[in-house]
Design a protein around this motif. Structure first.
Motif, PDB file in Angstrom:
ATOM      1  N   ILE A  39       0.829  -1.208   0.000  1.00 45.72           N
ATOM      2  CA  ILE A  39       0.000   0.000   0.000  1.00 45.72           C
ATOM      3  C   ILE A  39       0.863   1.258   0.000  1.00 45.72           C
ATOM      4  O   ILE A  39       0.516   2.262  -0.630  1.00 45.72           O
ATOM      5  CB  ILE A  39      -0.950  -0.005   1.213  1.00 45.72           C
ATOM      6  N   SER A  40       2.023   1.219   0.660  1.00 47.45           N
ATOM      7  CA  SER A  40       2.882   2.402   0.728  1.00 47.45           C
ATOM      8  C   SER A  40       3.436   2.801  -0.636  1.00 47.45           C
ATOM      9  O   SER A  40       3.808   3.957  -0.846  1.00 47.45           O
ATOM     10  CB  SER A  40       4.042   2.155   1.691  1.00 47.45           C
ATOM     11  N   ASP A  41       3.496   1.850  -1.574  1.00 41.92           N
ATOM     12  CA  ASP A  41       4.048   2.140  -2.902  1.00 41.92           C
ATOM     13  C   ASP A  41       2.999   2.569  -3.912  1.00 41.92           C
ATOM     14  O   ASP A  41       3.356   3.050  -4.993  1.00 41.92           O
ATOM     15  CB  ASP A  41       4.784   0.915  -3.450  1.00 41.92           C
ATOM     16  N   ALA A  44       2.967   6.421  -4.445  1.00 40.11           N
ATOM     17  CA  ALA A  44       4.286   7.049  -4.529  1.00 40.11           C
ATOM     18  C   ALA A  44       4.325   8.023  -5.701  1.00 40.11           C
ATOM     19  O   ALA A  44       3.693   7.805  -6.737  1.00 40.11           O
ATOM     20  CB  ALA A  44       5.358   5.973  -4.710  1.00 40.11           C
TER      21      ALA A  44
END
Length: 280
Positions: A39-41, A44
């Motif tokens: 999810i963090s990517d 981006a």
């Protein structure tokens, strides 16, 4: 003979087409690649076209968190029934408006076309009340009956009428000489010739039913009866926030049949529009 384009002009043309293709291809590519990203990517910036790591467990979680197979089946069979029903109703109605002379035919046809100008949001409340009294809320009947006899069928009727208007009158006259009645003429002559138009009707009806969102939200409340567009909204965490990678994995699986149908049937779709006089 047609004049051939010079190599330089061809290169410029293909380059322009590639640039114009980006707004259509990039969202699909982002959806597919983001479905296997952490999810963090996903958000981006600048966005990464190729994931740095792959998490394939998102696709298994799609089936663990929701009865996704059942929901897939719901969308598939509803779309199939709506497509067949719309083809039957629109072909018969289109033939009647095109080939049968009856009082106020053009006026009635214009009234029918007015149904295209009414947004579905306007009629959703009275439709809900009607199906509630009939005991059909939280069933698939509203998702089948409304498209078959609603705006999608009106547009399909218009397409079929435009096709049947172009049929030579000599075909019907020859059939009458052979002793065929009105229904047999429609069944044996007009309908087989209308295959390109029927293909167009089938494609856009299937896509409309597959992507239907408002009506399922209004009429369905049980997860095992959800269709795919409604099911996609259910992938949330304990705080109600969207589980983006799992949601995108489900969206990828949902879009797959649509892409396959379009790739396989795009030629028939274009030919059908050309035969119905909708070509630009």
């Amino acid at each position: 003979m047609k004049a051939e384009l010079s190599p330089r002009l061809k290169t410029l043309l293909y380059g322009l087409m590639c640039v114009l293709l980006i707004p259509f291809v990039f969202p699909t590519w982002w959806m597919v690649t983001s479905s296997v990203k952490p999810i963090s990517d996903i958000f981006a910036f600048p966005p990464r076209l190729i994931p740095q790591s792959y998490d394939w467990t998102t696709y298994s979680k799609v089936f663990e968190l929701q009865p996704f197979v059942k929901q897939y089946w719901n969308s598939a069979y509803i779309a199939a029934v709506v497509t067949v029903g719309t083809m039957v109703v629109s072909s018969m109605a289109g033939y009647a408006f095109a080939r049968i002379k009856f009082p106020f035919a053009n006026a009635i046809f214009m009234i029918v076309l007015l149904g295209l100008l009414i947004p579905s949001e306007v009629t959703i409340v009275p439709l809900f009340q009607m199906f509630l009294k009939a005991g059909m809320v939280n069933t698939h009947w509203p998702l089948i009956l409304v498209p078959i006899f609603g705006a999608p069928s009106v547009f399909a009727t218009f397409v079929m009428r435009q096709f049947f208007v172009t049929l030579p009158a000599e075909l019907e006259e020859a059939a009458r000489v052979d002793g065929l009645g009105r229904f047999k003429i429609f069944q044996k002559i007009a309908l087989p010739l209308a295959r390109p138009a029927l293909a167009s009707v089938a494609i856009f009806t299937f896509l409309h039913s597959w992507n239907l969102f408002l009506e399922p939200i209004v009429f369905l409340s049980s997860a095992d009866k959800f269709t795919l567009p409604q099911a996609l909204t259910q992938y949330t965490d304990a705080y109600g926030g969207p589980m983006w990678n799992i949601q995108l994995a489900a969206a990828t699986l949902t879009a797959l049949p649509v892409l396959i149908v379009f790739i396989i049937a795009q030629k028939q779709f274009v030919e059908g529009l050309a035969h119905t006089g909708l070509k630009g």
